[in-house]
Write a protein that holds these residues in place. Sequence first.
Motif, PDB file in Angstrom:
ATOM      1  N   SER A   1      -6.592 -38.063 -11.744  1.00  0.00           N
ATOM      2  CA  SER A   1      -7.144 -37.110 -12.553  1.00  0.00           C
ATOM      3  C   SER A   1      -7.007 -37.386 -13.991  1.00  0.00           C
ATOM      4  O   SER A   1      -7.541 -36.337 -14.655  1.00  0.00           O
ATOM      5  CB  SER A   1      -6.358 -35.678 -12.108  1.00  0.00           C
ATOM      6  OG  SER A   1      -4.880 -35.834 -12.223  1.00  0.00           O
ATOM      7  N   VAL A   2      -5.904 -38.231 -14.494  1.00  0.00           N
ATOM      8  CA  VAL A   2      -5.747 -38.354 -15.647  1.00  0.00           C
ATOM      9  C   VAL A   2      -6.209 -39.810 -16.145  1.00  0.00           C
ATOM     10  O   VAL A   2      -5.871 -40.037 -17.482  1.00  0.00           O
ATOM     11  CB  VAL A   2      -4.209 -38.203 -16.143  1.00  0.00           C
ATOM     12  CG1 VAL A   2      -3.576 -36.824 -15.576  1.00  0.00           C
ATOM     13  CG2 VAL A   2      -3.429 -39.257 -15.453  1.00  0.00           C
ATOM     14  N   LYS A   3      -6.634 -40.477 -15.321  1.00  0.00           N
ATOM     15  CA  LYS A   3      -6.966 -41.897 -15.599  1.00  0.00           C
ATOM     16  C   LYS A   3      -8.107 -42.072 -16.573  1.00  0.00           C
ATOM     17  O   LYS A   3      -9.199 -41.081 -16.621  1.00  0.00           O
ATOM     18  CB  LYS A   3      -7.489 -42.833 -14.430  1.00  0.00           C
ATOM     19  CG  LYS A   3      -6.465 -43.335 -13.358  1.00  0.00           C
ATOM     20  CD  LYS A   3      -6.987 -43.872 -12.218  1.00  0.00           C
ATOM     21  CE  LYS A   3      -5.858 -44.477 -11.487  1.00  0.00           C
ATOM     22  NZ  LYS A   3      -6.578 -45.247 -10.217  1.00  0.00           N
ATOM     23  N   GLY A   4      -8.096 -42.557 -17.857  1.00  0.00           N
ATOM     24  CA  GLY A   4      -8.945 -42.628 -18.892  1.00  0.00           C
ATOM     25  C   GLY A   4      -8.768 -41.380 -20.015  1.00  0.00           C
ATOM     26  O   GLY A   4      -9.208 -41.576 -21.119  1.00  0.00           O
TER      27      GLY A   4
ATOM     28  N   ASN B   1      15.102 -46.782 -24.814  1.00  0.00           N
ATOM     29  CA  ASN B   1      15.131 -45.856 -23.371  1.00  0.00           C
ATOM     30  C   ASN B   1      14.029 -44.794 -23.584  1.00  0.00           C
ATOM     31  O   ASN B   1      14.529 -43.541 -23.004  1.00  0.00           O
ATOM     32  CB  ASN B   1      16.434 -45.459 -23.108  1.00  0.00           C
ATOM     33  CG  ASN B   1      17.378 -46.789 -22.661  1.00  0.00           C
ATOM     34  OD1 ASN B   1      16.591 -47.741 -22.105  1.00  0.00           O
ATOM     35  ND2 ASN B   1      18.708 -46.550 -22.894  1.00  0.00           N
ATOM     36  N   THR B   2      13.036 -44.768 -24.136  1.00  0.00           N
ATOM     37  CA  THR B   2      12.163 -43.915 -24.358  1.00  0.00           C
ATOM     38  C   THR B   2      10.657 -44.105 -23.722  1.00  0.00           C
ATOM     39  O   THR B   2      10.155 -45.080 -23.905  1.00  0.00           O
ATOM     40  CB  THR B   2      12.033 -43.584 -26.095  1.00  0.00           C
ATOM     41  OG1 THR B   2      13.205 -43.277 -26.218  1.00  0.00           O
ATOM     42  CG2 THR B   2      10.998 -42.191 -26.174  1.00  0.00           C
ATOM     43  N   VAL B   3      10.159 -43.047 -23.149  1.00  0.00           N
ATOM     44  CA  VAL B   3       9.002 -43.107 -22.774  1.00  0.00           C
ATOM     45  C   VAL B   3       8.060 -42.101 -23.512  1.00  0.00           C
ATOM     46  O   VAL B   3       8.398 -40.801 -23.706  1.00  0.00           O
ATOM     47  CB  VAL B   3       8.959 -42.790 -21.137  1.00  0.00           C
ATOM     48  CG1 VAL B   3       9.308 -41.555 -20.717  1.00  0.00           C
ATOM     49  CG2 VAL B   3       7.512 -43.162 -20.508  1.00  0.00           C
ATOM     50  N   TYR B   4       6.741 -42.469 -23.469  1.00  0.00           N
ATOM     51  CA  TYR B   4       5.825 -41.404 -24.106  1.00  0.00           C
ATOM     52  C   TYR B   4       4.643 -41.243 -23.178  1.00  0.00           C
ATOM     53  O   TYR B   4       4.219 -41.889 -22.407  1.00  0.00           O
ATOM     54  CB  TYR B   4       5.098 -42.357 -25.411  1.00  0.00           C
ATOM     55  CG  TYR B   4       6.345 -42.438 -26.407  1.00  0.00           C
ATOM     56  CD1 TYR B   4       6.581 -43.924 -26.543  1.00  0.00           C
ATOM     57  CD2 TYR B   4       6.876 -41.730 -27.200  1.00  0.00           C
ATOM     58  CE1 TYR B   4       7.723 -44.418 -27.394  1.00  0.00           C
ATOM     59  CE2 TYR B   4       7.884 -42.002 -28.275  1.00  0.00           C
ATOM     60  CZ  TYR B   4       8.090 -43.442 -28.332  1.00  0.00           C
ATOM     61  OH  TYR B   4       9.347 -43.651 -29.124  1.00  0.00           O
ATOM     62  N   LEU B   5       3.925 -40.045 -23.583  1.00  0.00           N
ATOM     63  CA  LEU B   5       2.763 -39.846 -22.744  1.00  0.00           C
ATOM     64  C   LEU B   5       1.508 -39.286 -23.731  1.00  0.00           C
ATOM     65  O   LEU B   5       1.892 -38.123 -24.210  1.00  0.00           O
ATOM     66  CB  LEU B   5       2.984 -38.971 -21.636  1.00  0.00           C
ATOM     67  CG  LEU B   5       1.452 -38.546 -20.821  1.00  0.00           C
ATOM     68  CD1 LEU B   5       1.274 -39.814 -20.032  1.00  0.00           C
ATOM     69  CD2 LEU B   5       1.852 -37.626 -19.800  1.00  0.00           C
ATOM     70  N   GLN B   6       0.954 -40.172 -24.137  1.00  0.00           N
ATOM     71  CA  GLN B   6      -0.391 -39.631 -24.996  1.00  0.00           C
ATOM     72  C   GLN B   6      -1.434 -38.863 -24.149  1.00  0.00           C
ATOM     73  O   GLN B   6      -1.905 -39.582 -23.204  1.00  0.00           O
ATOM     74  CB  GLN B   6      -1.089 -40.751 -25.815  1.00  0.00           C
ATOM     75  CG  GLN B   6      -2.175 -40.499 -26.489  1.00  0.00           C
ATOM     76  CD  GLN B   6      -1.587 -39.576 -27.727  1.00  0.00           C
ATOM     77  OE1 GLN B   6      -0.699 -39.718 -28.399  1.00  0.00           O
ATOM     78  NE2 GLN B   6      -2.451 -38.268 -28.168  1.00  0.00           N
TER      79      GLN B   6
END
Length: 120
Positions: free
Chosen positions: A59-62, A73-78
């Motif tokens: 559902s979020v691909k692309g 130790n950090t993760v991001y979600l754009q």
Amino acid sequence: QVQLVESGGGSVQAGGSLRLSCTASGYSKCMGWFRQAPGTEREGVATMTRGGNTLYADSVKGRFTISRDNAANTVYLQMNSLKPEDTAMYYCAIRQGLGCTLVARWIKYWGQGTQVTVSS
């Protein structure tokens, strides 16, 4: 005990963008994001290994892109091209000794959650 601190949620109109971030207090082999809307089960959104391998929900691909800074130790979600159906509480998650998964029941460490609301 590992602690996860998230930031970056908010309210946007459909088509807009948001960027989430999460910093973990300890080592993580896999870092990722899950979400849960009211009345639904928690679902995997995107995960990433230290080596850069990723998993995305269909559902979020692309539209969404996960990235991480291993040294921090950090993760991001754009999140781009947001839709009303993306509205949910978003949770950061890590796995220390196992590979990545989008299955919520296999996650041991969770952040407190950050709300994302997309209006039409």
